[in-house]
Design a protein around this motif. Structure first.
Motif, PDB file in Angstrom:
ATOM      1  N   UNK A   1      20.833 108.512 138.265  1.00 37.15           N
ATOM      2  CA  UNK A   1      20.963 107.076 138.494  1.00 37.15           C
ATOM      3  C   UNK A   1      20.072 106.354 137.501  1.00 37.15           C
ATOM      4  N   UNK A   2      20.606 105.298 136.902  1.00 36.10           N
ATOM      5  CA  UNK A   2      19.854 104.498 135.934  1.00 36.10           C
ATOM      6  C   UNK A   2      19.339 105.358 134.775  1.00 36.10           C
ATOM      7  N   UNK A   3      20.145 106.329 134.397  1.00 36.04           N
ATOM      8  CA  UNK A   3      19.794 107.220 133.294  1.00 36.04           C
ATOM      9  C   UNK A   3      20.478 106.743 132.017  1.00 36.04           C
ATOM     10  N   UNK A   4      19.998 107.236 130.884  1.00 34.97           N
ATOM     11  CA  UNK A   4      20.552 106.884 129.576  1.00 34.97           C
ATOM     12  C   UNK A   4      21.453 108.002 129.061  1.00 34.97           C
ATOM     13  N   UNK A   5      22.099 107.754 127.930  1.00 34.13           N
ATOM     14  CA  UNK A   5      22.971 108.761 127.333  1.00 34.13           C
ATOM     15  C   UNK A   5      22.156 109.965 126.871  1.00 34.13           C
ATOM     16  N   UNK A   6      21.058 109.727 126.179  1.00 29.74           N
ATOM     17  CA  UNK A   6      20.228 110.853 125.719  1.00 29.74           C
ATOM     18  C   UNK A   6      19.683 111.627 126.910  1.00 29.74           C
ATOM     19  N   UNK A   7      19.176 110.920 127.905  1.00 28.06           N
ATOM     20  CA  UNK A   7      18.631 111.601 129.075  1.00 28.06           C
ATOM     21  C   UNK A   7      19.677 112.452 129.767  1.00 28.06           C
TER      22      UNK A   7
ATOM     23  N   UNK B   1      14.685 107.333 135.966  1.00 23.75           N
ATOM     24  CA  UNK B   1      13.827 108.254 135.218  1.00 23.75           C
ATOM     25  C   UNK B   1      12.353 107.886 135.336  1.00 23.75           C
ATOM     26  N   UNK B   2      11.501 108.890 135.134  1.00 19.31           N
ATOM     27  CA  UNK B   2      10.059 108.616 135.100  1.00 19.31           C
ATOM     28  C   UNK B   2       9.679 107.790 133.872  1.00 19.31           C
ATOM     29  N   UNK B   3      10.414 107.970 132.778  1.00 20.37           N
ATOM     30  CA  UNK B   3      10.080 107.271 131.525  1.00 20.37           C
ATOM     31  C   UNK B   3      10.714 105.871 131.516  1.00 20.37           C
ATOM     32  N   UNK B   4      10.273 105.043 130.576  1.00 18.76           N
ATOM     33  CA  UNK B   4      10.884 103.734 130.388  1.00 18.76           C
ATOM     34  C   UNK B   4      12.299 103.902 129.842  1.00 18.76           C
ATOM     35  N   UNK B   5      13.237 103.118 130.384  1.00 15.65           N
ATOM     36  CA  UNK B   5      14.612 103.104 129.888  1.00 15.65           C
ATOM     37  C   UNK B   5      15.055 101.653 129.740  1.00 15.65           C
ATOM     38  N   UNK B   6      16.282 101.453 129.232  1.00 18.76           N
ATOM     39  CA  UNK B   6      16.729 100.097 128.922  1.00 18.76           C
ATOM     40  C   UNK B   6      17.451  99.406 130.074  1.00 18.76           C
ATOM     41  N   UNK B   7      17.539 100.041 131.238  1.00 19.40           N
ATOM     42  CA  UNK B   7      18.193  99.417 132.376  1.00 19.40           C
ATOM     43  C   UNK B   7      17.299  98.340 133.000  1.00 19.40           C
ATOM     44  N   UNK B   8      17.839  97.645 133.990  1.00 13.55           N
ATOM     45  CA  UNK B   8      17.096  96.596 134.706  1.00 13.55           C
ATOM     46  C   UNK B   8      16.613  95.492 133.760  1.00 13.55           C
ATOM     47  N   UNK B   9      17.501  95.082 132.847  1.00 17.42           N
ATOM     48  CA  UNK B   9      17.211  93.998 131.912  1.00 17.42           C
ATOM     49  C   UNK B   9      16.086  94.327 130.948  1.00 17.42           C
ATOM     50  N   UNK B  10      15.752  95.594 130.785  1.00 16.48           N
ATOM     51  CA  UNK B  10      14.689  95.988 129.852  1.00 16.48           C
ATOM     52  C   UNK B  10      15.209  96.210 128.436  1.00 16.48           C
ATOM     53  N   UNK B  11      16.514  96.063 128.227  1.00 22.15           N
ATOM     54  CA  UNK B  11      17.072  96.306 126.910  1.00 22.15           C
ATOM     55  C   UNK B  11      16.613  95.336 125.849  1.00 22.15           C
ATOM     56  N   UNK B  12      16.136  94.177 126.270  1.00 20.86           N
ATOM     57  CA  UNK B  12      15.694  93.178 125.299  1.00 20.86           C
ATOM     58  C   UNK B  12      14.410  93.602 124.582  1.00 20.86           C
TER      59      UNK B  12
END
Length: 346
Positions: A180-186, A131-142
């Motif tokens: 790919x690398x999308x969230x549930x809301x997205x 996604x163009x926006x920030x998401x929690x994938x790629x270890x960004x969930x912290x």
């Protein structure tokens, strides 16, 4: 190798997908062609790539090289029809097209570039890489914080991209499209807007999924089951961690870790104990740990197809062997026990 119908589509694909991201760095053109031949001989007909490949590292001067290697195989053999080909448009910071974000206009230009490099008139599955926006994938969930998101802008962007994808599908350049690398809301928003606009829904997700990374198992699994979407699971052996070759915190020469020491943040103090738990399960059952890890992804309640990657014929043979591996109940139970003892290790 069994074939399955991919999600709610007409695509008949092998239950294992061949990944290609190392072709052009760790693997030469000849080695990439050899992997295609080896996979075809084993019954694989599904291949995944992206305009930004090869990786490790991603360099502006080499992006697109992996697609070119696939295209040269297509031209040399004349057997484009042997493959279901999936590729992706890359977003910001992907080194493609000046790091521009995904947009409707970018879809048209990126797709034309991919078609030329792949030496084909159409792509079976065209995916939005992230996604163009920030998401929690790629270890960004912290440290994920969605408060910076502008919902109206996000939805307007999605409508713009859906219109471009619909134009490409009408023109016969794309058969299906996916996320790919999308969230549930997205994902829910893409589905809702596609229905409202009367255009094709996303067919698949391509998200990281392995014994060590199981974010998928919760809301995304529920959404995908109810909406008929399949998961294309990348890094099913956790970038090599689940092979055991890095145990002891070692870095074998020529390995992915020799190019990316932290494996993009996957190497943590917690990961070694988690890996050892799965290695012990494989040893006790007399299984190759990599084959076990790949086979496990195919046991999930929502349709899951692992994307395997290799740099040597031997590694590829082990991954392909997972197609014939049926994990017994005691192994599956041990795996669930290890998951509870070592959740989210990176």
């Amino acid at each position: 190798m069994r074939t399955v119908t991919l999600g709610r589509s007409d695509l008949k694909v092998s239950e294992i997908c061949l990944g290609t991201m190392t072709w052009g760095t760790q693997n030469s053109e000849a080695e990439g062609h050899s992997q295609m031949d080896q996979a075809l001989a084993a019954g694989v007909n599904f291949l995944d790539t992206a305009e930004m490949y090869p990786v490790n590292p991603v360099r502006a001067e080499t992006i697109g090289r992996t697609e070119e290697i696939i295209g040269s195989w297509n031209r040399r053999t004349g057997r484009r029809g042997d493959w279901i080909i999936a590729t992706k448009i890359t977003g910001e910071d992907g080194k493609a097209r000046g790091d521009e974000p995904i947009s409707g206009d970018a879809v048209g230009r990126a797709l034309e570039g991919s078609l030329k490099r792949l030496a084909t008139d159409y792509v079976d599955l065209y995916q939005l890489h992230w996604p163009n926006r920030d998401v929690y994938h790629f270890r960004a969930g912290w440290h994920f914080d969605p408060r910076s998101h502008d919902k109206a802008a996000i939805l307007a962007h999605m409508e713009d991209v859906l219109q471009a994808l619909d134009r490409a599908m009408t023109a016969g350049k794309i058969r299906h499209w996916g996320l790919s690398n999308e969230t549930c809301w997205g994902t829910a928003m893409w589905l809702q807007l596609a229905d409202r606009m009367g255009v094709a829904r996303p067919l698949t997700h391509q998200n990281e999924y392995s014994l060590l990374c199981r974010l998928w198992d919760l809301d995304l699994a529920e959404l995908s089951h109810n909406e008929g979407m399949a998961l294309l699971a990348f890094s099913p052996v956790a970038t090599g961690l689940l092979t055991g070759k890095y145990q002891g915190d070692v870095i074998p020469p020529g390995s992915r870790r020799s190019l990316n020491p932290t494996l993009s943040g996957r190497v943590t103090e917690r990961v070694w104990g988690a890996v050892e738990a799965y290695l012990a399960i494989a040893r006790a059952a007399g299984l190759d740990p990599a084959a076990m890890a790949v086979a496990w992804t195919m046991t999930r309640p929502v349709q899951t197809l692992p994307i395997i990657g290799a740099t040597t014929p031997g590694q590829l043979a082990i991954a392909l062997s997972a197609a014939e591996l049926r994990l017994p109940p005691e192994v599956l139970a041990a795996i669930e026990g290890a998951h509870k003892a070592h959740p989210w290790p990176y």
